[in-house]
Scaffold this motif. Structure first.
Motif, short mmCIF file in Angstrom:
data_model
loop_
_atom_site.label_atom_id
_atom_site.label_comp_id
_atom_site.label_asym_id
_atom_site.label_seq_id
_atom_site.Cartn_x
_atom_site.Cartn_y
_atom_site.Cartn_z
N LEU A 216 0.83 -1.21 0.00
CA LEU A 216 0.00 0.00 0.00
C LEU A 216 0.87 1.26 0.00
O LEU A 216 0.57 2.24 -0.70
N LEU A 217 1.92 1.24 0.77
CA LEU A 217 2.81 2.40 0.84
C LEU A 217 3.56 2.62 -0.47
O LEU A 217 3.79 3.76 -0.88
N ILE A 218 3.91 1.53 -1.15
CA ILE A 218 4.54 1.65 -2.47
C ILE A 218 3.59 2.33 -3.45
O ILE A 218 3.98 3.18 -4.25
N ILE A 219 2.31 1.96 -3.38
CA ILE A 219 1.30 2.58 -4.24
C ILE A 219 1.24 4.09 -3.96
O ILE A 219 1.20 4.90 -4.89
N CYS A 220 1.26 4.47 -2.70
CA CYS A 220 1.25 5.89 -2.34
C CYS A 220 2.49 6.60 -2.86
O CYS A 220 2.42 7.73 -3.36
N PHE A 221 3.64 5.94 -2.76
CA PHE A 221 4.90 6.52 -3.24
C PHE A 221 4.81 6.80 -4.75
O PHE A 221 5.21 7.88 -5.21
N VAL A 222 4.27 5.85 -5.49
CA VAL A 222 4.15 6.01 -6.95
C VAL A 222 3.16 7.13 -7.27
O VAL A 222 3.41 7.96 -8.16
N MET A 223 2.04 7.17 -6.58
CA MET A 223 1.04 8.21 -6.81
C MET A 223 1.63 9.59 -6.60
O MET A 223 1.39 10.51 -7.38
N MET A 224 2.42 9.75 -5.56
CA MET A 224 3.03 11.05 -5.28
C MET A 224 4.07 11.39 -6.33
O MET A 224 4.25 12.56 -6.71
N GLY A 225 4.78 10.38 -6.84
CA GLY A 225 5.78 10.62 -7.85
C GLY A 225 5.19 11.05 -9.18
O GLY A 225 5.81 11.78 -9.96
N LEU A 226 3.95 10.65 -9.47
CA LEU A 226 3.28 11.01 -10.69
C LEU A 226 2.68 12.41 -10.65
O LEU A 226 2.29 12.96 -11.68
N ASP A 227 2.59 12.97 -9.43
CA ASP A 227 1.99 14.28 -9.26
C ASP A 227 3.06 15.36 -9.37
O ASP A 227 3.97 15.44 -8.55
N LYS A 228 2.98 16.20 -10.35
CA LYS A 228 3.97 17.24 -10.58
C LYS A 228 3.97 18.30 -9.48
O LYS A 228 4.91 19.07 -9.34
N LYS A 229 2.88 18.34 -8.72
CA LYS A 229 2.79 19.36 -7.66
C LYS A 229 3.55 18.98 -6.41
O LYS A 229 3.75 19.78 -5.52
N GLU A 230 3.92 17.68 -6.30
CA GLU A 230 4.65 17.23 -5.11
C GLU A 230 6.12 17.62 -5.21
O GLU A 230 6.73 17.45 -6.23
#
Length: 230
Positions: A216-230
């Motif tokens: 689950l945490l890996i999924i969150c990591f990937v989601m944040m990496g795809l967001d240019k605003k992070e």
């Protein structure tokens, strides 16, 4: 069509992915999962609910069961250390360009969960301290959904804030309050689902159950990496 797009944007993000409802629902699910795991698999210690640990510690100490009581003290200290380190990481790396500091926190949590899955029952104290430390990193780093303060690893503050928002809606009929109350309710449900699934999975898979939280945490990591605003 326009309404569906705005709803989807509301669910997925506002200013940045770390405040998005969908990401924080995953974190809340993982938080509940971890709490159930440590309580069932790791000697009835809570990973997140330090209030519960303090109650149990005090009860055992006053009953003269010193060894059992002190078992709860170390996860509490680990949680405190996690909050301290997370706060300093934010202060030092807030402007980092290569990787957002919150992504770094999620990556550290993932590594901790993977390691814990290998720790045998004889070292439950170490496992509990590591997970409590990880939970503190998370709760200190992810504090908001759509600008509203919340906690992904415990429920009491979310319950209070959700009921307060609903009460405010009944008085003012401000739709923002009912949306806020709904967000808190959904987060609480996600936490409860994580706890239920984590508890039942722990009976079946034992120490390695925590690896699901790592996924689950890996999924969150990937989601944040795809967001240019992070």
């Amino acid at each position: 069509m326009g309404n569906s797009v705005s709803i989807r944007n509301y669910i997925t993000r506002q200013k940045q992915m770390s405040e998005a409802l969908i990401l924080n629902l995953i974190l809340a699910f993982s938080g509940g999962f971890q709490d159930a795991y440590t309580y069932i698999v790791r000697d009835n210690v809570f990973a997140n609910a330090q209030t519960g640990n303090i109650v149990l510690m005090s009860t055992y100490l006053m009953d003269g069961k010193w060894q059992r009581g002190l078992m709860y003290l170390f996860p509490i200290f680990s949680f405190m250390l996690g909050v301290f380190i997370s706060d300093n990481i934010q202060a030092k790396f807030k402007s980092a360009k290569k990787i957002h500091w919150r992504q770094g926190i999620v990556l550290a949590e993932t590594v901790i969960m993977l390691i814990v899955g290998f720790i045998p029952q004889a070292f439950n104290m170490v496992a509990n301290c590591m997970i409590s430390f990880s939970c503190a990193l998370q709760v200190q780093s992810f504090k908001k959904i759509h600008g509203n303060v919340y906690a992904s690893t415990m429920c009491i503050g979310n319950l209070r804030s959700g009921v307060t928002a609903f009460s405010s809606f009944l008085r003012t009929r401000d739709k923002r309050d009912i949306v806020k109350a709904r967000d808190y309710l959904i987060v609480i449900i996600a936490f409860a689902l994580g706890a239920g699934i984590g508890g039942n999975s722990s009976d079946a898979f034992g120490e390695r159950t925590i690896w699901f939280s790592a996924v689950l945490l890996i999924i969150c990591f990937v989601m944040m990496g795809l967001d240019k605003k992070e």
